[in-house]
Write a protein that holds these residues in place. Structure first.
Motif, PDB file in Angstrom:
ATOM      1  N   TRP A 141      -0.622   4.474  -0.637  1.00  0.00           N
ATOM      2  CA  TRP A 141      -1.436   5.583  -0.121  1.00  0.00           C
ATOM      3  C   TRP A 141      -2.800   5.055   0.285  1.00  0.00           C
ATOM      4  O   TRP A 141      -3.560   4.567  -0.552  1.00  0.00           O
ATOM      5  CB  TRP A 141      -1.599   6.666  -1.181  1.00  0.00           C
ATOM      6  N   ASN A 142      -3.100   5.116   1.572  1.00  0.00           N
ATOM      7  CA  ASN A 142      -4.417   4.733   2.084  1.00  0.00           C
ATOM      8  C   ASN A 142      -4.551   5.393   3.450  1.00  0.00           C
ATOM      9  O   ASN A 142      -4.131   4.834   4.464  1.00  0.00           O
ATOM     10  CB  ASN A 142      -4.569   3.216   2.190  1.00  0.00           C
ATOM     11  N   ARG A 143      -5.122   6.595   3.431  1.00  0.00           N
ATOM     12  CA  ARG A 143      -5.179   7.386   4.650  1.00  0.00           C
ATOM     13  C   ARG A 143      -6.605   7.813   4.958  1.00  0.00           C
ATOM     14  O   ARG A 143      -7.356   8.215   4.067  1.00  0.00           O
ATOM     15  CB  ARG A 143      -4.307   8.630   4.501  1.00  0.00           C
ATOM     16  N   GLU A 144      -6.952   7.745   6.216  1.00  0.00           N
ATOM     17  CA  GLU A 144      -8.267   8.157   6.680  1.00  0.00           C
ATOM     18  C   GLU A 144      -8.561   9.613   6.324  1.00  0.00           C
ATOM     19  O   GLU A 144      -9.691   9.971   5.995  1.00  0.00           O
ATOM     20  CB  GLU A 144      -8.367   7.952   8.193  1.00  0.00           C
ATOM     21  N   GLU A 148       0.842  -1.195   0.000  1.00  0.00           N
ATOM     22  CA  GLU A 148       0.000   0.000   0.000  1.00  0.00           C
ATOM     23  C   GLU A 148       0.875   1.243   0.000  1.00  0.00           C
ATOM     24  O   GLU A 148       1.690   1.435   0.899  1.00  0.00           O
ATOM     25  CB  GLU A 148      -0.937   0.012   1.208  1.00  0.00           C
ATOM     26  N   ASP A 166      -7.719  11.131   3.734  1.00  0.00           N
ATOM     27  CA  ASP A 166      -7.949  11.248   2.286  1.00  0.00           C
ATOM     28  C   ASP A 166      -8.852  10.090   1.860  1.00  0.00           C
ATOM     29  O   ASP A 166      -8.389   9.128   1.237  1.00  0.00           O
ATOM     30  CB  ASP A 166      -6.627  11.218   1.529  1.00  0.00           C
ATOM     31  N   ALA A 194      -2.250   1.153  -4.302  1.00  0.00           N
ATOM     32  CA  ALA A 194      -1.408   0.038  -3.868  1.00  0.00           C
ATOM     33  C   ALA A 194      -0.681  -0.529  -5.078  1.00  0.00           C
ATOM     34  O   ALA A 194      -1.194  -0.487  -6.201  1.00  0.00           O
ATOM     35  CB  ALA A 194      -2.245  -1.039  -3.198  1.00  0.00           C
ATOM     36  N   SER A 247      -7.202   5.399  -2.678  1.00  0.00           N
ATOM     37  CA  SER A 247      -6.040   4.672  -2.162  1.00  0.00           C
ATOM     38  C   SER A 247      -5.287   4.109  -3.357  1.00  0.00           C
ATOM     39  O   SER A 247      -5.872   3.867  -4.425  1.00  0.00           O
ATOM     40  CB  SER A 247      -6.444   3.554  -1.195  1.00  0.00           C
ATOM     41  N   ARG A 264     -11.344   5.115  -0.891  1.00  0.00           N
ATOM     42  CA  ARG A 264     -10.163   4.333  -0.501  1.00  0.00           C
ATOM     43  C   ARG A 264     -10.528   2.904  -0.095  1.00  0.00           C
ATOM     44  O   ARG A 264     -11.633   2.626   0.376  1.00  0.00           O
ATOM     45  CB  ARG A 264      -9.411   5.034   0.629  1.00  0.00           C
ATOM     46  N   ARG A 317     -10.879  -0.399   1.945  1.00  0.00           N
ATOM     47  CA  ARG A 317     -11.068  -0.821   3.338  1.00  0.00           C
ATOM     48  C   ARG A 317     -11.182  -2.344   3.318  1.00  0.00           C
ATOM     49  O   ARG A 317     -11.910  -2.902   2.502  1.00  0.00           O
ATOM     50  CB  ARG A 317     -12.344  -0.212   3.938  1.00  0.00           C
ATOM     51  N   CYS A 359      -8.083   2.704  -5.897  1.00  0.00           N
ATOM     52  CA  CYS A 359      -9.457   2.523  -5.413  1.00  0.00           C
ATOM     53  C   CYS A 359     -10.082   3.854  -5.028  1.00  0.00           C
ATOM     54  O   CYS A 359      -9.427   4.706  -4.431  1.00  0.00           O
ATOM     55  CB  CYS A 359      -9.479   1.627  -4.175  1.00  0.00           C
ATOM     56  N   SER A 360     -11.368   3.992  -5.366  1.00  0.00           N
ATOM     57  CA  SER A 360     -12.118   5.154  -4.905  1.00  0.00           C
ATOM     58  C   SER A 360     -13.555   4.737  -4.562  1.00  0.00           C
ATOM     59  O   SER A 360     -14.171   4.039  -5.356  1.00  0.00           O
ATOM     60  CB  SER A 360     -12.114   6.270  -5.955  1.00  0.00           C
TER      61      SER A 360
END
Length: 111
Positions: free
Chosen positions: A11-14, A9, A16, A22, A20, A96, A98, A93-94
């Protein structure tokens, strides 16, 4: 590697929730598990190698470097490396990714 690929991963931030990113790596001859993402649209951007993508409701598609695959939310999907080298792609992914949205629907038991 339960899914059949290695995921890093990037970029996968709450803070933003919109996206995400990966990096996925699939070995030669390997097919990822059939799965779907509830409420998440995914795109594969192929960085190296070649593969065959299966997306529910669409014909099988051969992909290579530079190709982008759109996967609607909730659609079954998997990718097979059809080359002799690793298949590497970005999974974007959009909203992000989960883990709770991931559903394994492969008819084969986990290895």
């Amino acid at each position: 590697m339960v899914e059949g690929c290695f995921i890093l991963e990037s970029w996968n931030r709450e803070e933003d929730p919109a996206v995400s990113i990966a990096r996925a790596r699939v070995g030669p001859g390997v097919t990822t598990r059939l799965h779907r993402l509830a409420g998440i649209v995914e795109r594969y951007l192929i960085l190296s190698g070649k593969g065959i993508v299966e997306v529910e409701g669409l014909p099988l598609r051969a992909v290579g470097v530079g190709d982008c695959v759109y996967i609607p939310a909730g659609c079954a999907q998997r990718i097979r490396n059809r080359g002799e080298r690793e298949l590497i792609f970005l999974a974007i992914c959009s909203p992000r990714f989960r883990q709770s949205a991931y559903e394994d629907i492969d008819p084969l038991p986990l290895a």
